[in-house]
Scaffold this motif. Structure first.
Motif, PDB file in Angstrom:
ATOM      1  N   GLY A  87      -3.182  25.445   2.002  1.00 23.30           N
ATOM      2  CA  GLY A  87      -1.946  26.112   1.603  1.00 23.30           C
ATOM      3  C   GLY A  87      -2.028  26.848   0.287  1.00 23.30           C
ATOM      4  N   ASP A  88      -3.155  26.723  -0.427  1.00 19.18           N
ATOM      5  CA  ASP A  88      -3.297  27.417  -1.709  1.00 19.18           C
ATOM      6  C   ASP A  88      -3.426  28.921  -1.509  1.00 19.18           C
ATOM      7  OD1 ASP A  88      -3.180  25.050  -3.043  1.00 19.18           O
ATOM      8  OD2 ASP A  88      -5.276  25.007  -3.683  1.00 19.18           O
ATOM      9  N   ALA A  89      -2.910  29.674  -2.476  1.00 21.74           N
ATOM     10  CA  ALA A  89      -3.144  31.121  -2.522  1.00 21.74           C
ATOM     11  C   ALA A  89      -4.412  31.353  -3.333  1.00 21.74           C
ATOM     12  CB  ALA A  89      -1.955  31.831  -3.165  1.00 21.74           C
ATOM     13  N   VAL A  90      -5.352  32.114  -2.777  1.00 16.84           N
ATOM     14  CA  VAL A  90      -6.626  32.366  -3.457  1.00 16.84           C
ATOM     15  C   VAL A  90      -6.846  33.877  -3.559  1.00 16.84           C
ATOM     16  CG1 VAL A  90      -7.636  30.203  -2.662  1.00 16.84           C
ATOM     17  CG2 VAL A  90      -7.930  32.254  -1.281  1.00 16.84           C
ATOM     18  N   THR A  91      -7.696  34.261  -4.518  1.00 14.46           N
ATOM     19  CA  THR A  91      -8.027  35.670  -4.706  1.00 14.46           C
ATOM     20  C   THR A  91      -9.494  35.900  -4.393  1.00 14.46           C
ATOM     21  OG1 THR A  91      -8.454  35.252  -7.055  1.00 14.46           O
ATOM     22  CG2 THR A  91      -6.255  36.002  -6.454  1.00 14.46           C
ATOM     23  N   GLN A  92      -9.812  37.119  -4.018  1.00 14.86           N
ATOM     24  CA  GLN A  92     -11.183  37.460  -3.658  1.00 14.86           C
ATOM     25  C   GLN A  92     -12.127  37.187  -4.830  1.00 14.86           C
ATOM     26  OE1 GLN A  92     -11.672  41.504  -2.418  1.00 14.86           O
ATOM     27  NE2 GLN A  92     -13.703  41.174  -1.572  1.00 14.86           N
ATOM     28  N   GLY A  93     -13.244  36.495  -4.537  1.00 11.17           N
ATOM     29  CA  GLY A  93     -14.224  36.158  -5.555  1.00 11.17           C
ATOM     30  C   GLY A  93     -13.990  34.827  -6.238  1.00 11.17           C
ATOM     31  N   GLN A  94     -12.868  34.181  -5.972  1.00 10.83           N
ATOM     32  CA  GLN A  94     -12.570  32.882  -6.594  1.00 10.83           C
ATOM     33  C   GLN A  94     -13.505  31.811  -6.031  1.00 10.83           C
ATOM     34  OE1 GLN A  94      -8.422  31.773  -6.326  1.00 10.83           O
ATOM     35  NE2 GLN A  94      -8.860  29.592  -6.531  1.00 10.83           N
ATOM     36  N   VAL A  95     -14.068  30.981  -6.928  1.00 16.27           N
ATOM     37  CA  VAL A  95     -14.956  29.900  -6.486  1.00 16.27           C
ATOM     38  C   VAL A  95     -14.120  28.801  -5.835  1.00 16.27           C
ATOM     39  CG1 VAL A  95     -16.613  28.144  -7.207  1.00 16.27           C
ATOM     40  CG2 VAL A  95     -16.653  30.392  -8.286  1.00 16.27           C
ATOM     41  N   LEU A  96     -14.442  28.516  -4.569  1.00 16.84           N
ATOM     42  CA  LEU A  96     -13.679  27.516  -3.820  1.00 16.84           C
ATOM     43  C   LEU A  96     -14.424  26.188  -3.686  1.00 16.84           C
ATOM     44  CD1 LEU A  96     -12.246  29.731  -0.928  1.00 16.84           C
ATOM     45  CD2 LEU A  96     -11.237  29.214  -3.154  1.00 16.84           C
ATOM     46  N   ALA A  97     -15.759  26.239  -3.706  1.00 14.36           N
ATOM     47  CA  ALA A  97     -16.540  25.005  -3.546  1.00 14.36           C
ATOM     48  C   ALA A  97     -17.954  25.231  -4.043  1.00 14.36           C
ATOM     49  CB  ALA A  97     -16.557  24.574  -2.077  1.00 14.36           C
ATOM     50  N   GLU A  98     -18.658  24.109  -4.261  1.00 11.41           N
ATOM     51  CA  GLU A  98     -20.071  24.150  -4.633  1.00 11.41           C
ATOM     52  C   GLU A  98     -20.847  23.267  -3.672  1.00 11.41           C
ATOM     53  OE1 GLU A  98     -20.082  22.903  -8.689  1.00 11.41           O
ATOM     54  OE2 GLU A  98     -19.492  24.877  -9.468  1.00 11.41           O
ATOM     55  N   MET A  99     -22.092  23.682  -3.357  1.00 11.61           N
ATOM     56  CA  MET A  99     -22.860  22.982  -2.336  1.00 11.61           C
ATOM     57  C   MET A  99     -24.321  22.840  -2.762  1.00 11.61           C
ATOM     58  SD  MET A  99     -23.306  24.004   1.693  1.00 11.61           S
ATOM     59  CE  MET A  99     -24.152  25.542   1.348  1.00 11.61           C
ATOM     60  N   TYR A 100     -24.820  21.599  -2.668  1.00 12.76           N
ATOM     61  CA  TYR A 100     -26.250  21.365  -2.861  1.00 12.76           C
ATOM     62  C   TYR A 100     -26.965  21.697  -1.552  1.00 12.76           C
ATOM     63  CZ  TYR A 100     -25.229  18.751  -7.143  1.00 12.76           C
ATOM     64  OH  TYR A 100     -24.814  18.394  -8.402  1.00 12.76           O
ATOM     65  N   SER A 101     -28.152  22.359  -1.675  1.00  4.66           N
ATOM     66  CA  SER A 101     -28.912  22.698  -0.480  1.00  4.66           C
ATOM     67  C   SER A 101     -30.393  22.795  -0.815  1.00  4.66           C
ATOM     68  CB  SER A 101     -28.426  24.025   0.114  1.00  4.66           C
ATOM     69  OG  SER A 101     -29.226  24.422   1.205  1.00  4.66           O
ATOM     70  N   THR A 102     -31.225  22.291   0.087  1.00  2.00           N
ATOM     71  CA  THR A 102     -32.677  22.420  -0.092  1.00  2.00           C
ATOM     72  C   THR A 102     -33.088  23.886  -0.002  1.00  2.00           C
ATOM     73  OG1 THR A 102     -32.972  22.027   2.283  1.00  2.00           O
ATOM     74  CG2 THR A 102     -33.159  20.113   0.826  1.00  2.00           C
ATOM     75  N   ASN A 103     -32.293  24.697   0.663  1.00  2.34           N
ATOM     76  CA  ASN A 103     -32.588  26.127   0.757  1.00  2.34           C
ATOM     77  C   ASN A 103     -32.589  26.790  -0.610  1.00  2.34           C
ATOM     78  OD1 ASN A 103     -31.182  25.222   3.356  1.00  2.34           O
ATOM     79  ND2 ASN A 103     -32.135  27.155   3.995  1.00  2.34           N
ATOM     80  N   LEU A 104     -31.724  26.291  -1.497  1.00  2.00           N
ATOM     81  CA  LEU A 104     -31.661  26.863  -2.834  1.00  2.00           C
ATOM     82  C   LEU A 104     -32.970  26.628  -3.570  1.00  2.00           C
ATOM     83  CD1 LEU A 104     -30.200  28.225  -5.160  1.00  2.00           C
ATOM     84  CD2 LEU A 104     -29.185  26.000  -5.748  1.00  2.00           C
ATOM     85  N   GLY A 105     -33.482  25.394  -3.491  1.00  2.00           N
ATOM     86  CA  GLY A 105     -34.749  25.092  -4.157  1.00  2.00           C
ATOM     87  C   GLY A 105     -35.885  25.919  -3.584  1.00  2.00           C
ATOM     88  N   ALA A 106     -35.881  26.103  -2.273  1.00  2.00           N
ATOM     89  CA  ALA A 106     -36.947  26.882  -1.634  1.00  2.00           C
ATOM     90  C   ALA A 106     -36.886  28.336  -2.066  1.00  2.00           C
ATOM     91  CB  ALA A 106     -36.825  26.765  -0.123  1.00  2.00           C
ATOM     92  N   LEU A 107     -35.659  28.899  -2.124  1.00  3.65           N
ATOM     93  CA  LEU A 107     -35.526  30.297  -2.533  1.00  3.65           C
ATOM     94  C   LEU A 107     -35.905  30.490  -3.992  1.00  3.65           C
ATOM     95  CD1 LEU A 107     -32.165  31.239  -0.767  1.00  3.65           C
ATOM     96  CD2 LEU A 107     -34.418  32.172  -0.254  1.00  3.65           C
ATOM     97  N   GLN A 108     -35.491  29.541  -4.840  1.00  7.59           N
ATOM     98  CA  GLN A 108     -35.832  29.658  -6.253  1.00  7.59           C
ATOM     99  C   GLN A 108     -37.341  29.530  -6.466  1.00  7.59           C
ATOM    100  OE1 GLN A 108     -33.219  26.628  -7.857  1.00  7.59           O
ATOM    101  NE2 GLN A 108     -31.682  28.159  -8.483  1.00  7.59           N
TER     102      GLN A 108
END
Length: 360
Positions: A87-108
């Motif tokens: 029900g929240d009003a959000v704006t484009q580009g607003q950070v909604l969540a953060e996620m840990y992923s092994t893909n991030l480590g692989a890409l970095q």
């Protein structure tokens, strides 16, 4: 000895004098509205109106599916934190969540390796250019060195685009999930600790609620009477005294399998987001006719002894209880068949109290 019996007669004479008094009839005073009560009473002049038939339909408020974005993750991971609620009003580009992923480590790691390879390729290219100037190296070897550097830089750009697409945060080592558009969160399927699968179910949905749909159910008995372009009046339980107006824009040509009804779509402007998806709607489709009848507010009618009445106002001391026959009703308006003429005045407020006083 002589006994004498002396009869004593007691005579009680009742003399009644009955005076007949003539019963005088006290004339009944006419009922009059005093100034105090008049200030609490409304009087309206009635007029003829084109009769508008109201066809009652049920329905509900829904979001426009063409303006709903369902966000699906492109990588696997675990949600570490959320910053929004349903029900929240959000704006484009607003950070909604953060996620840990092994893909991030692989890409970095891939990005770091490419940066190192690019540095080596640059050194090799400089050496080849110097050797080519000294005519020690061939033109082919120089072109190969240049091509190798370009390939590595292209691979780096691809990895950086992936990191940018997933909104990677180097400081937190997480992917930041940002709102792709502005709107209202209408679906939320994630919380802290939620495991996210690549291309699984939507993490959340954002709806643009500036315009919403009222979806009306058209039953078989009303199909012949309902058509596209008809004006409609919509009421909701949340705003019982307010009428939202619109037009039927589209009628489905296929019956809903579950409800066995046709669906009619009414597009509504939703100022201040007052209409919420899921609200139950009471919808009246308006069918205009060529017939004119005297129209009165439905609330002004007094139903007594199985008959409908209105209070015709002529003056504060001349108020008549008038029986009327009804032609039809539509929401707050009733059309009169007979018993009331155009331009007569009727009482439309506190008429029940006045009716009781006149009856008594």
């Amino acid at each position: 000895m002589k006994k004498y019996i002396i009869p004593i007669t007691l005579m009680v004479t009742l003399v009644g004098c009955k005076n007949k008094e003539e019963t005088k009839e006290i004339p009944k005073e006419p009922f009059c509205l005093n100034e105090s009560f008049m200030s609490k009473t409304d009087v309206e002049t009635v007029h003829k109106q084109v009769v508008t038939e109201g066809i009652h339909l049920t329905g509900s408020i829904e979001s426009n599916p063409d303006k709903v974005i369902h966000f699906v993750s492109l990588v696997d991971g675990v949600i570490s934190k959320t910053y929004f609620s349903l029900g929240d009003a959000v704006t484009q580009g607003q950070v909604l969540a953060e996620m840990y992923s092994t893909n991030l480590g692989a890409l970095q790691a891939e990005l770091n390796a490419l940066n190192a390879q690019i540095e080596v390729a640059k050194v090799e290219l400089n050496a080849r250019e110097q050797m080519f100037e000294d005519k020690v190296s061939s033109n082919k070897e120089l072109i190969e060195a240049q091509s190798n550097l370009r390939v590595l830089e292209s691979e780096k750009q691809k990895v950086e685009r992936h990191l940018s697409l997933f909104n990677a945060s180097n400081s937190k080592n997480v992917f930041q999930i940002k709102a792709p558009t502005s709107g209202i969160i209408t679906v939320k399927n994630i919380n802290s600790g939620t495991t996210v699968a690549d291309k699984g179910e939507p993490l959340f949905s954002i709806s643009d609620l500036n315009n919403v749909w009222a979806m009306a159910n058209i039953y078989s008995t009303d199909i012949a009477r309902i058509h596209s372009g008809m004006d409609v009046e919509i009421k909701t339980l949340s705003y019982p005294d307010e009428i939202f107006s619109g037009k039927i824009s589209v009628i489905s040509q296929v019956l809903d399998e579950n409800a066995k009804v046709l669906k009619a779509r009414i597009v509504l402007s939703n100022r201040n987001f007052r209409l919420k998806p899921g609200m139950i709607a009471d919808i009246t489709a308006l069918k205009y006719t060529d017939t004119e009848k005297v129209a009165v507010p439905t609330s002004s009618l007094v139903f007594f002894d199985n008959k409908n009445h209105v209070l015709v106002y002529k003056s504060a001391c001349d108020i008549e209880i008038r029986e009327v026959s009804l032609y039809t009703k539509r929401n707050e308006t009733t059309y009169i068949e007979s018993g009331l003429e155009e331009n007569e005045k009727i009482i439309t407020k506190n008429q029940l109290l006045i009716f009781e006083a006149l009856n008594n």
